[in-house]
Design a protein around this motif. Structure first.
Motif, mmCIF file in Angstrom:
data_model
loop_
_atom_site.group_PDB
_atom_site.id
_atom_site.type_symbol
_atom_site.label_atom_id
_atom_site.label_comp_id
_atom_site.label_asym_id
_atom_site.label_seq_id
_atom_site.Cartn_x
_atom_site.Cartn_y
_atom_site.Cartn_z
ATOM 1 N N ALA A 116 3.788 -4.778 -33.010
ATOM 2 C CA ALA A 116 4.072 -3.414 -32.550
ATOM 3 C C ALA A 116 5.396 -3.351 -31.802
ATOM 4 O O ALA A 116 6.018 -2.296 -31.705
ATOM 5 C CB ALA A 116 2.935 -2.918 -31.661
ATOM 6 N N LYS A 117 5.841 -4.499 -31.261
ATOM 7 C CA LYS A 117 7.079 -4.530 -30.482
ATOM 8 C C LYS A 117 8.245 -5.120 -31.265
ATOM 9 O O LYS A 117 9.302 -5.394 -30.703
ATOM 10 C CB LYS A 117 6.861 -5.362 -29.199
ATOM 11 C CG LYS A 117 5.875 -4.733 -28.225
ATOM 12 C CD LYS A 117 6.530 -3.608 -27.444
ATOM 13 C CE LYS A 117 5.533 -2.710 -26.732
ATOM 14 N NZ LYS A 117 4.736 -3.403 -25.730
ATOM 15 N N CYS A 118 8.059 -5.332 -32.534
ATOM 16 C CA CYS A 118 9.126 -5.893 -33.368
ATOM 17 C C CYS A 118 10.197 -4.825 -33.592
ATOM 18 O O CYS A 118 9.900 -3.641 -33.755
ATOM 19 C CB CYS A 118 8.555 -6.366 -34.705
ATOM 20 S SG CYS A 118 9.804 -6.906 -35.881
ATOM 21 N N PHE A 119 11.451 -5.284 -33.619
ATOM 22 C CA PHE A 119 12.599 -4.407 -33.817
ATOM 23 C C PHE A 119 12.429 -3.496 -35.040
ATOM 24 O O PHE A 119 12.736 -2.312 -35.007
ATOM 25 C CB PHE A 119 13.852 -5.291 -33.975
ATOM 26 C CG PHE A 119 15.122 -4.520 -34.140
ATOM 27 C CD1 PHE A 119 15.749 -3.943 -33.048
ATOM 28 C CD2 PHE A 119 15.705 -4.381 -35.405
ATOM 29 C CE1 PHE A 119 16.931 -3.238 -33.215
ATOM 30 C CE2 PHE A 119 16.881 -3.672 -35.569
ATOM 31 C CZ PHE A 119 17.493 -3.099 -34.470
ATOM 32 N N TYR A 120 11.913 -4.060 -36.117
ATOM 33 C CA TYR A 120 11.688 -3.279 -37.334
ATOM 34 C C TYR A 120 10.838 -2.050 -37.054
ATOM 35 O O TYR A 120 11.123 -0.952 -37.500
ATOM 36 C CB TYR A 120 10.957 -4.130 -38.386
ATOM 37 C CG TYR A 120 11.843 -5.057 -39.183
ATOM 38 C CD1 TYR A 120 12.191 -4.751 -40.496
ATOM 39 C CD2 TYR A 120 12.304 -6.248 -38.642
ATOM 40 C CE1 TYR A 120 12.989 -5.607 -41.253
ATOM 41 C CE2 TYR A 120 13.097 -7.111 -39.382
ATOM 42 C CZ TYR A 120 13.444 -6.792 -40.683
ATOM 43 O OH TYR A 120 14.220 -7.635 -41.419
ATOM 44 N N GLN A 121 9.750 -2.301 -36.326
ATOM 45 C CA GLN A 121 8.802 -1.236 -36.040
ATOM 46 C C GLN A 121 9.393 -0.242 -35.034
ATOM 47 O O GLN A 121 9.360 0.964 -35.229
ATOM 48 C CB GLN A 121 7.523 -1.876 -35.457
ATOM 49 C CG GLN A 121 6.447 -0.913 -35.066
ATOM 50 C CD GLN A 121 5.518 -0.632 -36.234
ATOM 51 O OE1 GLN A 121 5.271 -1.504 -37.061
ATOM 52 N NE2 GLN A 121 5.040 0.580 -36.313
ATOM 53 N N LEU A 122 9.981 -0.804 -33.952
ATOM 54 C CA LEU A 122 10.464 0.041 -32.854
ATOM 55 C C LEU A 122 11.683 0.866 -33.238
ATOM 56 O O LEU A 122 11.744 2.053 -32.978
ATOM 57 C CB LEU A 122 10.847 -0.834 -31.652
ATOM 58 C CG LEU A 122 9.716 -1.420 -30.805
ATOM 59 C CD1 LEU A 122 10.318 -2.184 -29.627
ATOM 60 C CD2 LEU A 122 8.789 -0.317 -30.310
ATOM 61 N N LYS A 123 12.662 0.216 -33.858
ATOM 62 C CA LYS A 123 13.954 0.873 -34.039
ATOM 63 C C LYS A 123 14.203 1.350 -35.456
ATOM 64 O O LYS A 123 14.973 2.270 -35.681
ATOM 65 C CB LYS A 123 15.101 -0.086 -33.622
ATOM 66 C CG LYS A 123 15.084 -0.407 -32.146
ATOM 67 C CD LYS A 123 15.683 0.746 -31.332
ATOM 68 C CE LYS A 123 15.144 0.810 -29.906
ATOM 69 N NZ LYS A 123 15.420 -0.384 -29.097
ATOM 70 N N MET A 124 13.587 0.692 -36.423
ATOM 71 C CA MET A 124 13.922 1.051 -37.806
ATOM 72 C C MET A 124 12.785 1.748 -38.533
ATOM 73 O O MET A 124 12.932 2.133 -39.689
ATOM 74 C CB MET A 124 14.335 -0.204 -38.585
ATOM 75 C CG MET A 124 15.516 -0.921 -37.946
ATOM 76 S SD MET A 124 16.326 -2.052 -39.082
ATOM 77 C CE MET A 124 14.997 -3.074 -39.564
#
Ligand SMILES: Cc1cc2nc3c(=O)[nH]c(=O)nc-3n(C[C@H](O)[C@H](O)[C@H](O)COP(=O)(O)OP(=O)(O)OC[C@H]3O[C@@H](n4cnc5c(N)ncnc54)[C@H](O)[C@@H]3O)c2cc1C
Ligand SMILES: Cc1cc2nc3c(=O)[nH]c(=O)nc-3n(C[C@H](O)[C@H](O)[C@H](O)COP(=O)(O)OP(=O)(O)OC[C@H]3O[C@@H](n4cnc5c(N)ncnc54)[C@H](O)[C@@H]3O)c2cc1C
Ligand code: SF4
Ligand code: SF4
Ligand code: FES
Lengths: 276, 494
Positions: B127-135
């Motif tokens: 849930a805190k992975c860059f992919y999920q958070l920002k992209m």
């Protein structure tokens, strides 16, 4: 640890085992039980600690064969080791000087009754004990019980020993004859039900030690639950002793048969496998 | 033992990491699609206890590892309760050095093969992975990769046993062998303590053994991790109930200087509705214990279990999902979840719900049992339920279910598994009156140190949190070990 150092047959189907278990021997009080498992594929079953010897580091179990698991244990010999043994479990009996106590044991219920009778006597009570069984061969521990009882009355269904009649007949006789301050009943559920109805007639406070089906024995599963005074209780942690007049014995009788069909098949299969 | 930003940065600047990052451009990495872990076909898997997820192949794992951007500020780590150095282990996988990847996991997690399987990754690290958070893209499959590395190490037969400091002779007792106790034991052993784990049941592992089924977490995997602990010198005593077989006082007399309680939340709750004690109605603890711990479905064992045809499981958590899927495997024609809220509120892991649906589990949502009925032998044969609708959000933020009047109807059942939650195991608190507890029966601890009101006793996992997760229990075990070490050192130097 868990090694059997003595074995004795009380009757064809009732065996006494003395087992090395120093920690349990030290910690146990009257009323406690253990959970035993024999073999890697064995079942966990509860058994009352009938006696313990803290100096020697041993506990005594008295086991009646009723199915596969109780049979497996009674087939062990001196020197064998119980695969798993855990305890002491349950709440210890509340022992107090109340006056005269009527102690009633039916069948193998005499085994858990023994330590309670001993403790009641040592606390200064007058103890009248009734031992009841179908016939003479099924009366166990009479001598040991007599040691801590002021009087022992033996009742058999067929009159082959002691007086002929049911446990309740003996109980009525005593309660008619003298003031009884408390009763303790241990035995098959059906016996406890009627014994408890009998003491209710005489307004004698009564404790019953319940032998429900158990799995873990530590309060984790709820298999042992019963209704006491309208509330659900877990026999392994809240009991095994309860106010008999509050126990819903009819429900308990039904629940005890929950696995009857499966267990019956299992025993037949086990006996067959042994014949081969 | 929190990992500092500086430390992570230093590690990230190591030559091998820099080299790997250079292999692909970030754009190329983000263009890759997330791997999908293979699963045994639903129709086949319900015939046995075979593990549902089949794991990643080397190729799949390396490809997935390539997606990870090795971010300068790896937010994923903040989502992991034990702060696994996620980009480092993933880059080791990309590099093809799977054994080193496993070592990274082991620095912070005592049971990586377990977490890779049962962690609610979608709510934590992923849930805190860059992919999920920002992209707004599917996150890196951190959990799958974790499982891959741990499995690879185990199957390679080259399991690394963490280094253990020279024995300091200080005896420590651990109460309970669930993930909290095991993690704590491992960390203390590493620091040279003489650790004994006491377990009430005849098997070591806590819920990992008696609760979570084989098809999600094979017992053999838990055993390998326990073996590693044995190799590190941790001693195990099963069939030993602290507070019963021996008291804390007895253990102190035997030389134990400090204690960690990880005794879990083992007490099942019932709903206290009419008929709940009929035969065939059991707690999920009983159902799962019979099947998992006692192997009751195996005809070679003595423990019986009822395998119903119409099975209703009450509840919507992981435990309910495990029970209903177990019922299916025991041959139920109809295996139903009866849950009083809607699908969205279900606390079970998304993956479990998806797998359950594939396996033909029926979901009766917004439905609540009100009474049970039985035949003349006391065996349950019918349950009365009522429909619910969602009202205003409650304290937990979930919308409260409200009864729809007059909506009762009956369902035929022969087995009911009640899975409406557990309470803390009262054995330890009840044998220690000085121990401060909450009114829910959980043990009160200092949030950071996990120290209880008895200074030499620390506690963690479900006995402190109520029913939580494996990884939170492990995090507690880890933090408690660090804090206890400090406490004992201070005491020694005072
Ligand atoms: C707290 C406690 C203390 C006990 N102490 C003793 C003891 O000291 N000595 C002793 O011999 N037994 C004792 N029992 C009973 C003993 O646990 C059972 O006899 C045993 O579990 C039966 O297992 P089995 O596989 O041999 O029989 P099963 O095949 O499981 O059952 C055979 C028959 O016995 C009945 N049965 C099953 N479980 C019980 C039970 N718990 N109580 C009564 N009937 C049952 C079944 O309905 C069935 O008809 C105690 C039970 C409890 C709960
Ligand atoms: C069916 C089920 C499925 C789950 N699925 C997931 C999942 O998918 N993902 C996830 O993250 N979490 C899941 N959980 C939750 C997770 O398993 C628990 O949060 C976790 O196991 C708690 O760990 P623990 O170490 O605190 O205690 P436990 O694992 O409960 O272990 C406690 C141990 O202590 C022993 N014990 C208790 N009292 C004593 C005593 N006095 N002396 C000696 N021993 C004692 C108990 O016998 C037990 O073995 C699930 C739980 C269940 C029941
Ligand atoms: S332990 Fe759990 S939360 Fe931490 S990285 Fe692994 S899967 Fe994610
Ligand atoms: S946030 Fe995602 S992409 Fe970035 S390091 Fe962590 S796993 Fe890799
Ligand atoms: S036997 Fe499991 S709760 Fe009593």
């Amino acid at each position: 640890m868990n090694r059997i150092i003595e074995k004795e047959f009380f009757s064809e189907n009732v065996v006494r085992l003395e087992i090395e278990a120093p920690r349990i021997a030290k910690a146990r009080r009257a009323g406690h039980f253990v959970i035993v498992k024999v073999g890697e594929t064995g079942e966990r079953i509860p058994l009352t600690i009938a006696a313990s010897n803290p100096e020697k580091g041993t506990i005594t179990l008295v086991i009646q064969r009723v199915g596969v698991s109780s049979r497996r244990i009674t087939e062990l010999e001196v020197g064998d080791v119980l695969t798993d043994l855990v305890g002491p479990l349950g709440e210890a009996t509340h022992i107090e000087k109340v006056g005269t106590v009527l102690a009633c044991g039916g069948g193998v219920g005499v085994a858990p009754l023994l330590p309670i009778v001993e403790a009641l006597k040592k606390a200064g009570n007058k103890v009248v004990t009734i031992l009841a069984a179908r016939n003479k061969d099924l009366i166990i521990l009479e001598e040991q019980i007599a040691k801590y009882s002021d009087e022992v009355i033996v009742m058999t269904d067929d009159g082959s020993y002691g007086k002929k009649g049911l446990v309740t007949d003996g109980m009525k006789e005593v309660m008619e004859r003298e003031q009884v301050d408390e009763a303790v009943v241990i035995g098959p559920a059906i016996m406890m039900k009627f014994a408890s109805l009998t003491t209710k007639e005489y307004n004698v406070p009564t404790v019953a030690s319940l032998n429900t089906i158990m799995v873990d024995g530590t309060g984790m599963c709820g298999a042992c639950r019963i209704t006491v005074g309208g509330k659900t209780k877990f026999v392994c942690v809240d009991g095994p002793e309860f106010d008999a007049h509050q126990v819903d014995f009819d429900e308990m009788l039904l629940r005890l048969n929950g696995y009857k069909e499966i267990e019956k098949g299992a025993e037949q299969e086990y006996l067959k496998s042994k014949d081969k | 033992m929190a990992v500092t930003k500086e430390f992570l940065k230093e590690e990230r600047e190591q030559a091998w990491r820099v080299d790997i990052r250079k292999l692909l451009k970030n754009k190329e990495r983000t263009a890759l699609t997330r791997v999908h872990m293979g699963e045994v076909d639903a129709n086949e898997r319900i015939l046995s206890n075979i593990e549902v997820n089949t794991g990643l192949s080397e190729e799949e794992a390396v490809n997935e590892a390539k997606r990870c951007l090795d971010c300068p500020d790896p937010t994923c780590i903040t989502g992991c309760p034990v702060e696994i150095n996620i980009p480092k282990f993933i880059k080791r996988i990309e590099q093809g050095d799977y054994l080193k990847a496993a070592q990274v996991l082991k620095q912070t997690s005592a049971l990586p093969a377990v977490c890779g399987r049962v962690c609610p990754q979608e709510k934590q690290c992923e849930a805190k992975c860059f992919y999920q958070l920002k992209m707004k893209k599917e996150p890196v499959a951190i959990g799958h990769l974790e499982r891959f590395a741990a499995d690879y190490e185990r199957e390679s037969g080259q399991i690394s046993v963490p280094e253990v400091a020279k024995g300091n002779g200080v005896k420590i007792a651990v109460i309970g062998s669930g993930p909290a106790g095991l993690t704590f034991a491992g960390d203390m052993a590493k620091q040279g303590y003489d650790v004994t784990v006491f377990e009430a049941l005849h098997e070591i592992g806590g819920v990992l053994k008696y609760g979570i089924p084989e098809f999600r977490l094979p017992n053999s995997i838990v055993d390998v991790e326990i073996n590693s602990l044995t190799k590190m010198g941790v001693k195990f005593e099963n069939n030993f109930i602290v507070g019963r077989t021996a008291t804390i006082e007895d253990l102190k007399e035997e030389g134990f200087e400090a204690f960690f309680t990880g005794s879990g939340a083992g007490l099942p709750r019932f709903m206290n509705i009419p008929g709940e004690n009929y035969i065939g109605i059991l707690s999920s603890n009983e159902y799962l214990t019979r099947v998992n711990l006692m192997d009751a479905a195996n005809p070679k064992t003595d423990t019986p279990v009822i395998s119903g045809k119409n099975v209703a499981v009450i509840g919507g958590g992981n435990t309910a999902m495990d029970s209903v899927r177990t019922a299916k495997r025991l041959g139920a024609k109809r295996a139903m979840i009866v849950y009083r809220r809607s699908m969205e509120e279900m606390p079970a892991r998304v993956e479990e719900v998806k797998h359950a649906q594939e396996e033909g589990i029926e979901f009766l949502n917004l439905t609540n049992p009100v009474e049970y009925f039985a035949d003349e032998n006391g065996r349950v044969n019918k349950m009365r339920v009522q429909k619910m609708e969602l009202g205003e959000p409650d304290a937990s933020g979930r919308r409260r279910p409200v009864v729809i009047e007059g909506s009762e109807y009956d369902i035929e059942v022969d087995t009911v598994v009640v899975s409406v939650g557990v309470s803390p195991n009262p054995l330890i608190p009840s044998s220690l009156p000085q121990l401060e507890t909450t009114r829910w029966g959980t043990i009160v601890v200092d949030e950071e140190k996990l120290q209880t009101s008895i200074p030499e006793m620390f506690a963690g996992g479900d006995i402190v949190r109520g029913g939580a997760t494996v990884i939170l229990a492990m995090g507690d075990g880890r933090n408690a070990a660090a804090a206890m070490h400090n406490y004992l050192q201070d005491k020694l130097n005072a």
